[in-house]
Design a protein around this motif. Structure first.
Motif, mmCIF file in Angstrom:
data_model
loop_
_atom_site.group_PDB
_atom_site.id
_atom_site.type_symbol
_atom_site.label_atom_id
_atom_site.label_comp_id
_atom_site.label_asym_id
_atom_site.label_seq_id
_atom_site.Cartn_x
_atom_site.Cartn_y
_atom_site.Cartn_z
ATOM 1 N N ALA A 1 17.732 22.933 37.910
ATOM 2 C CA ALA A 1 18.344 24.199 37.508
ATOM 3 C C ALA A 1 19.231 23.893 36.315
ATOM 4 C CB ALA A 1 19.162 24.804 38.647
ATOM 5 N N MET A 2 19.031 24.657 35.256
ATOM 6 C CA MET A 2 19.919 24.579 34.098
ATOM 7 C C MET A 2 20.723 25.867 34.112
ATOM 8 S SD MET A 2 18.941 24.714 30.078
ATOM 9 C CE MET A 2 20.264 25.113 28.914
ATOM 10 N N ILE A 3 22.041 25.736 34.228
ATOM 11 C CA ILE A 3 22.880 26.938 34.342
ATOM 12 C C ILE A 3 23.962 26.902 33.259
ATOM 13 C CG2 ILE A 3 24.277 28.366 35.900
ATOM 14 C CD1 ILE A 3 22.846 27.170 38.261
ATOM 15 N N PRO A 4 23.691 27.533 32.105
ATOM 16 C CA PRO A 4 24.729 27.639 31.080
ATOM 17 C C PRO A 4 25.768 28.680 31.502
ATOM 18 C CG PRO A 4 22.554 28.260 30.202
ATOM 19 C CD PRO A 4 22.431 28.156 31.683
ATOM 20 N N ILE A 5 27.030 28.371 31.248
ATOM 21 C CA ILE A 5 28.144 29.209 31.731
ATOM 22 C C ILE A 5 29.182 29.387 30.623
ATOM 23 C CG2 ILE A 5 30.179 29.091 33.279
ATOM 24 C CD1 ILE A 5 28.390 28.076 35.452
ATOM 25 N N ARG A 6 29.706 30.609 30.533
ATOM 26 C CA ARG A 6 30.860 30.850 29.649
ATOM 27 C C ARG A 6 31.979 31.432 30.497
ATOM 28 N NH1 ARG A 6 29.628 35.169 25.344
ATOM 29 N NH2 ARG A 6 30.327 36.545 27.016
ATOM 30 N N LYS A 7 33.202 30.978 30.257
ATOM 31 C CA LYS A 7 34.368 31.554 30.940
ATOM 32 C C LYS A 7 35.137 32.431 29.966
ATOM 33 C CE LYS A 7 34.911 28.263 34.722
ATOM 34 N NZ LYS A 7 35.644 27.093 35.259
ATOM 35 N N ASN A 8 35.879 33.399 30.509
ATOM 36 C CA ASN A 8 36.493 34.402 29.639
ATOM 37 C C ASN A 8 37.822 33.928 29.027
ATOM 38 O OD1 ASN A 8 38.418 34.713 31.654
ATOM 39 N ND2 ASN A 8 37.526 36.600 32.479
ATOM 40 N N ALA A 9 38.369 34.774 28.158
ATOM 41 C CA ALA A 9 39.593 34.405 27.434
ATOM 42 C C ALA A 9 40.753 34.176 28.392
ATOM 43 C CB ALA A 9 39.937 35.509 26.425
ATOM 44 N N ALA A 10 40.794 34.915 29.507
ATOM 45 C CA ALA A 10 41.888 34.754 30.475
ATOM 46 C C ALA A 10 41.902 33.332 31.040
ATOM 47 C CB ALA A 10 41.744 35.785 31.600
ATOM 48 N N TRP A 11 40.715 32.779 31.273
ATOM 49 C CA TRP A 11 40.618 31.396 31.777
ATOM 50 C C TRP A 11 41.190 30.416 30.753
ATOM 51 C CZ3 TRP A 11 39.471 28.635 36.076
ATOM 52 C CH2 TRP A 11 39.169 27.274 35.912
ATOM 53 N N TRP A 12 40.781 30.581 29.510
ATOM 54 C CA TRP A 12 41.189 29.629 28.475
ATOM 55 C C TRP A 12 42.654 29.792 28.098
ATOM 56 C CZ3 TRP A 12 38.339 25.638 28.497
ATOM 57 C CH2 TRP A 12 36.986 25.746 28.811
ATOM 58 N N ALA A 13 43.257 30.942 28.474
ATOM 59 C CA ALA A 13 44.685 31.154 28.198
ATOM 60 C C ALA A 13 45.561 30.479 29.258
ATOM 61 C CB ALA A 13 44.981 32.654 28.149
ATOM 62 N N ALA B 1 47.179 27.496 31.687
ATOM 63 C CA ALA B 1 47.560 26.100 31.482
ATOM 64 C C ALA B 1 46.627 25.216 32.308
ATOM 65 C CB ALA B 1 49.006 25.894 31.915
ATOM 66 N N GLN B 2 46.569 23.939 31.945
ATOM 67 C CA GLN B 2 45.674 22.996 32.622
ATOM 68 C C GLN B 2 45.898 22.989 34.135
ATOM 69 O OE1 GLN B 2 43.363 21.275 31.084
ATOM 70 N NE2 GLN B 2 42.803 19.717 32.572
ATOM 71 N N ASP B 3 47.190 22.973 34.556
ATOM 72 C CA ASP B 3 47.452 22.901 36.005
ATOM 73 C C ASP B 3 47.023 24.192 36.707
ATOM 74 O OD1 ASP B 3 49.558 24.292 34.777
ATOM 75 O OD2 ASP B 3 51.052 23.608 36.211
ATOM 76 N N GLU B 4 47.109 25.321 36.010
ATOM 77 C CA GLU B 4 46.666 26.584 36.616
ATOM 78 C C GLU B 4 45.145 26.598 36.774
ATOM 79 O OE1 GLU B 4 49.866 29.842 35.004
ATOM 80 O OE2 GLU B 4 48.540 28.967 33.507
ATOM 81 N N ARG B 5 44.439 26.043 35.790
ATOM 82 C CA ARG B 5 42.965 25.996 35.889
ATOM 83 C C ARG B 5 42.539 25.056 37.011
ATOM 84 N NH1 ARG B 5 43.062 26.148 29.953
ATOM 85 N NH2 ARG B 5 42.739 23.908 29.895
ATOM 86 N N ARG B 6 43.208 23.920 37.105
ATOM 87 C CA ARG B 6 42.885 22.969 38.183
ATOM 88 C C ARG B 6 43.115 23.645 39.553
ATOM 89 N NH1 ARG B 6 41.168 18.372 41.293
ATOM 90 N NH2 ARG B 6 42.363 18.779 43.148
ATOM 91 N N ALA B 7 44.247 24.357 39.690
ATOM 92 C CA ALA B 7 44.558 24.999 40.979
ATOM 93 C C ALA B 7 43.504 26.047 41.324
ATOM 94 C CB ALA B 7 45.945 25.624 40.932
#
Ligand code: HEM
Length: 185
Positions: free
Chosen positions: A87-99, A101-107
Protein backbone atom coordinates in the motif's frame (compact mmCIF):
# COMPACT_ATOMS: atom_id res chain seq x y z
CA UNK A 1 25.57 4.49 1.07
CA UNK A 2 21.76 4.17 1.29
CA UNK A 3 19.80 6.00 -1.43
CA UNK A 4 17.91 8.89 0.17
CA UNK A 5 15.77 10.47 -2.53
CA UNK A 6 13.10 8.58 -4.45
CA UNK A 7 10.49 9.27 -7.09
CA UNK A 8 7.19 7.41 -7.05
CA UNK A 9 5.47 7.42 -10.45
CA UNK A 10 2.10 6.27 -11.67
CA UNK A 11 2.47 5.14 -15.28
CA UNK A 12 2.62 2.37 -17.85
CA UNK A 13 5.44 0.38 -16.22
CA UNK A 14 6.88 -0.39 -12.80
CA UNK A 15 7.55 -3.15 -10.32
CA UNK A 16 4.08 -2.79 -8.78
CA UNK A 17 0.73 -3.36 -10.50
CA UNK A 18 -2.08 -1.11 -9.28
CA UNK A 19 -5.07 -2.97 -7.84
CA UNK A 20 -7.01 0.03 -6.54
CA UNK A 21 -6.71 3.80 -6.00
CA UNK A 22 -8.97 5.31 -3.31
CA UNK A 23 -9.24 9.02 -2.48
CA UNK A 24 -9.67 8.82 1.32
CA UNK A 25 -9.60 12.58 2.01
CA UNK A 26 -9.31 15.38 -0.56
CA UNK A 27 -8.23 15.05 -4.16
CA UNK A 28 -7.23 11.59 -5.42
CA UNK A 29 -4.64 10.59 -8.02
CA UNK A 30 -5.29 9.30 -11.55
CA UNK A 31 -5.57 5.53 -11.91
CA UNK A 32 -2.57 4.06 -13.76
CA UNK A 33 -1.70 0.40 -14.46
CA UNK A 34 1.62 0.50 -12.57
CA UNK A 35 3.59 2.33 -9.89
CA UNK A 36 7.37 2.58 -10.02
CA UNK A 37 9.81 3.64 -7.31
CA UNK A 38 13.20 4.92 -8.44
CA UNK A 39 16.17 6.26 -6.48
CA UNK A 40 16.89 9.73 -7.85
CA UNK A 41 19.17 12.69 -7.66
CA UNK A 42 17.10 15.84 -7.04
CA UNK A 43 18.73 17.58 -10.01
CA UNK A 44 17.27 14.95 -12.38
CA UNK A 45 14.21 16.00 -14.43
CA UNK A 46 11.00 14.31 -13.37
CA UNK A 47 10.13 11.07 -15.12
CA UNK A 48 7.16 11.72 -17.47
CA UNK A 49 4.17 10.06 -15.78
CA UNK A 50 0.47 10.51 -15.02
CA UNK A 51 1.58 11.53 -11.53
CA UNK A 52 4.80 11.57 -9.55
CA UNK A 53 5.77 12.29 -5.95
CA UNK A 54 9.30 12.72 -4.64
CA UNK A 55 10.29 11.78 -1.12
CA UNK A 56 13.34 11.49 1.09
CA UNK A 57 14.25 8.92 3.71
CA UNK A 58 14.93 11.20 6.65
CA UNK A 59 15.63 11.16 10.38
CA UNK A 60 12.86 10.37 12.84
CA UNK A 61 11.08 13.32 14.45
CA UNK A 62 8.92 11.87 17.20
CA UNK A 63 9.95 8.37 18.18
CA UNK A 64 11.43 7.95 21.66
CA UNK A 65 14.33 5.66 22.52
CA UNK A 66 12.23 2.93 24.12
CA UNK A 67 9.83 2.99 21.17
CA UNK A 68 12.71 2.76 18.74
CA UNK A 69 14.01 -0.32 20.57
CA UNK A 70 10.53 -1.89 20.58
CA UNK A 71 10.15 -1.24 16.83
CA UNK A 72 13.65 -2.53 16.07
CA UNK A 73 12.97 -5.75 17.98
CA UNK A 74 9.94 -6.74 15.89
CA UNK A 75 9.89 -4.92 12.57
CA UNK A 76 10.13 -6.82 9.28
CA UNK A 77 12.18 -5.84 6.24
CA UNK A 78 10.76 -4.59 2.96
CA UNK A 79 11.19 -6.94 0.00
CA UNK A 80 10.22 -10.19 1.75
CA UNK A 81 9.32 -12.77 -0.89
CA UNK A 82 5.88 -13.52 0.61
CA UNK A 83 4.97 -9.82 0.95
CA UNK A 84 3.56 -9.40 -2.56
CA UNK A 85 0.93 -6.83 -1.52
CA UNK A 86 1.80 -3.19 -0.90
CA UNK A 87 0.00 0.00 0.00
CA UNK A 88 1.34 3.40 -0.96
CA UNK A 89 -0.46 6.06 1.05
CA UNK A 90 0.56 9.67 0.34
CA UNK A 91 -0.64 12.02 3.08
CA UNK A 92 -0.84 15.78 3.60
CA UNK A 93 -1.53 17.41 6.96
CA UNK A 94 -3.22 20.78 7.29
CA UNK A 95 -1.85 24.18 8.31
CA UNK A 96 -3.15 23.75 11.89
CA UNK A 97 -0.88 20.70 12.31
CA UNK A 98 2.19 22.51 11.02
CA UNK A 99 1.43 25.51 13.27
CA UNK A 100 1.74 23.30 16.38
CA UNK A 101 4.94 23.05 18.38
CA UNK A 102 6.96 19.83 18.18
CA UNK A 103 5.85 18.66 21.65
CA UNK A 104 2.19 19.29 20.78
CA UNK A 105 2.51 17.21 17.59
CA UNK A 106 4.22 14.39 19.47
CA UNK A 107 1.45 14.43 22.12
CA UNK A 108 -1.25 14.30 19.46
CA UNK A 109 0.46 11.50 17.60
CA UNK A 110 1.30 9.23 20.50
CA UNK A 111 -0.16 10.17 23.89
CA UNK A 112 -3.57 11.00 22.32
CA UNK A 113 -3.64 8.82 19.19
CA UNK A 114 -1.31 5.90 20.11
CA UNK A 115 -0.01 5.80 16.53
CA UNK A 116 3.22 3.97 17.42
CA UNK A 117 1.58 1.68 20.00
CA UNK A 118 -1.16 0.70 17.54
CA UNK A 119 1.33 0.25 14.69
CA UNK A 120 3.54 -1.98 16.85
CA UNK A 121 0.69 -4.47 17.27
CA UNK A 122 0.83 -5.17 13.51
CA UNK A 123 4.55 -5.89 13.24
CA UNK A 124 6.22 -7.89 11.81
CA UNK A 125 3.31 -8.80 9.47
CA UNK A 126 3.34 -5.29 8.04
CA UNK A 127 6.69 -3.86 6.90
CA UNK A 128 6.80 -0.07 6.62
CA UNK A 129 8.82 2.88 5.38
CA UNK A 130 8.19 6.61 5.71
CA UNK A 131 9.33 9.18 3.13
CA UNK A 132 9.20 12.92 3.84
CA UNK A 133 8.03 15.15 0.97
CA UNK A 134 6.99 18.45 2.54
CA UNK A 135 10.38 20.16 2.35
CA UNK A 136 10.75 19.10 -1.31
CA UNK A 137 7.70 21.23 -2.20
CA UNK A 138 5.60 18.18 -3.14
CA UNK A 139 1.78 18.05 -3.09
CA UNK A 140 1.94 15.61 -0.13
CA UNK A 141 3.86 15.91 3.15
CA UNK A 142 4.62 12.18 3.36
CA UNK A 143 4.54 8.99 1.38
CA UNK A 144 3.94 5.97 3.58
CA UNK A 145 4.75 2.55 2.12
CA UNK A 146 3.70 -0.84 3.51
CA UNK A 147 4.33 -4.42 2.37
CA UNK A 148 2.50 -7.54 3.54
CA UNK A 149 1.47 -11.04 2.50
CA UNK A 150 -2.05 -11.62 1.06
CA UNK A 151 -3.41 -13.21 4.29
CA UNK A 152 -2.60 -9.97 6.14
CA UNK A 153 -4.69 -7.59 3.99
CA UNK A 154 -7.55 -7.52 6.52
CA UNK A 155 -5.08 -7.00 9.37
CA UNK A 156 -3.70 -3.98 7.53
CA UNK A 157 -7.22 -2.62 6.92
CA UNK A 158 -8.02 -3.06 10.60
CA UNK A 159 -5.00 -0.96 11.56
CA UNK A 160 -6.01 1.74 9.06
CA UNK A 161 -9.50 1.98 10.57
CA UNK A 162 -8.00 2.49 14.04
CA UNK A 163 -5.45 5.09 12.92
CA UNK A 164 -7.93 7.02 10.76
CA UNK A 165 -10.34 7.41 13.67
CA UNK A 166 -7.63 8.88 15.93
CA UNK A 167 -7.21 12.59 16.80
CA UNK A 168 -4.05 12.76 14.63
CA UNK A 169 -6.08 12.03 11.50
CA UNK A 170 -8.30 15.10 12.09
CA UNK A 171 -5.29 17.02 10.73
CA UNK A 172 -5.03 14.96 7.53
CA UNK A 173 -6.47 16.98 4.65
CA UNK A 174 -5.36 14.79 1.74
CA UNK A 175 -4.87 11.03 1.73
CA UNK A 176 -4.82 8.61 -1.18
CA UNK A 177 -4.72 4.84 -0.61
CA UNK A 178 -3.08 2.98 -3.51
CA UNK A 179 -3.11 -0.82 -3.29
CA UNK A 180 -0.46 -2.68 -5.24
CA UNK A 181 0.60 -6.17 -6.21
CA UNK A 182 4.21 -7.04 -6.96
CA UNK A 183 4.62 -7.66 -10.72
CA UNK A 184 5.08 -11.34 -11.50
CA UNK A 185 2.86 -12.49 -8.62
C1 HEM B 1 2.72 -0.63 10.38
C2 HEM B 1 2.49 -0.06 11.55
C3 HEM B 1 2.99 1.34 11.81
C4 HEM B 1 4.00 1.67 12.62
C5 HEM B 1 4.81 0.74 13.50
C6 HEM B 1 4.17 3.10 12.51
C7 HEM B 1 5.11 3.82 13.19
C8 HEM B 1 5.39 5.15 12.98
C9 HEM B 1 6.40 5.89 13.67
C10 HEM B 1 7.36 5.32 14.71
C11 HEM B 1 6.37 7.15 13.22
C12 HEM B 1 7.20 8.34 13.72
C13 HEM B 1 8.45 8.55 12.92
C14 HEM B 1 9.21 9.73 13.52
O1 HEM B 1 9.62 9.65 14.68
O2 HEM B 1 9.36 10.73 12.80
C15 HEM B 1 5.35 7.21 12.21
C16 HEM B 1 5.04 8.32 11.48
C17 HEM B 1 4.07 8.36 10.52
N1 HEM B 1 3.22 7.34 10.17
FE1 HEM B 1 3.16 5.51 10.97
N2 HEM B 1 3.24 3.62 11.65
C18 HEM B 1 2.50 2.57 11.20
C19 HEM B 1 1.45 2.63 10.32
C20 HEM B 1 1.07 3.77 9.63
C21 HEM B 1 0.00 3.83 8.67
C22 HEM B 1 -0.89 2.66 8.26
C23 HEM B 1 0.00 5.10 8.18
C24 HEM B 1 -0.87 5.73 7.12
C25 HEM B 1 -2.08 5.37 6.79
C26 HEM B 1 1.04 5.83 8.84
C27 HEM B 1 1.37 7.13 8.59
C28 HEM B 1 2.39 7.82 9.19
C29 HEM B 1 2.71 9.19 8.89
C30 HEM B 1 2.04 10.08 7.85
C31 HEM B 1 3.78 9.53 9.71
C32 HEM B 1 4.48 10.88 9.79
C33 HEM B 1 3.71 11.75 10.74
C34 HEM B 1 4.33 13.09 10.97
O3 HEM B 1 5.57 13.24 10.97
O4 HEM B 1 3.54 14.03 11.17
N3 HEM B 1 1.66 4.99 9.74
N4 HEM B 1 4.74 5.98 12.10
Amino acid sequence: MVDRFYEFCGGQSGAWRVAQVMAVVGEGLPLTPFVSLTPIDLSMPRVPAAWSVRGVRSNERYVQARERSALGAVQGDLGRSEAVCAAMIPIRKNAAWWALAQDERRALMEEQSHHIAIGLEYLPAIARRLYHCRDLGEPFDFVTWFEFAPPHVSLFDHMLTRLRSSPEWAYVDREVDIRLQRVGE
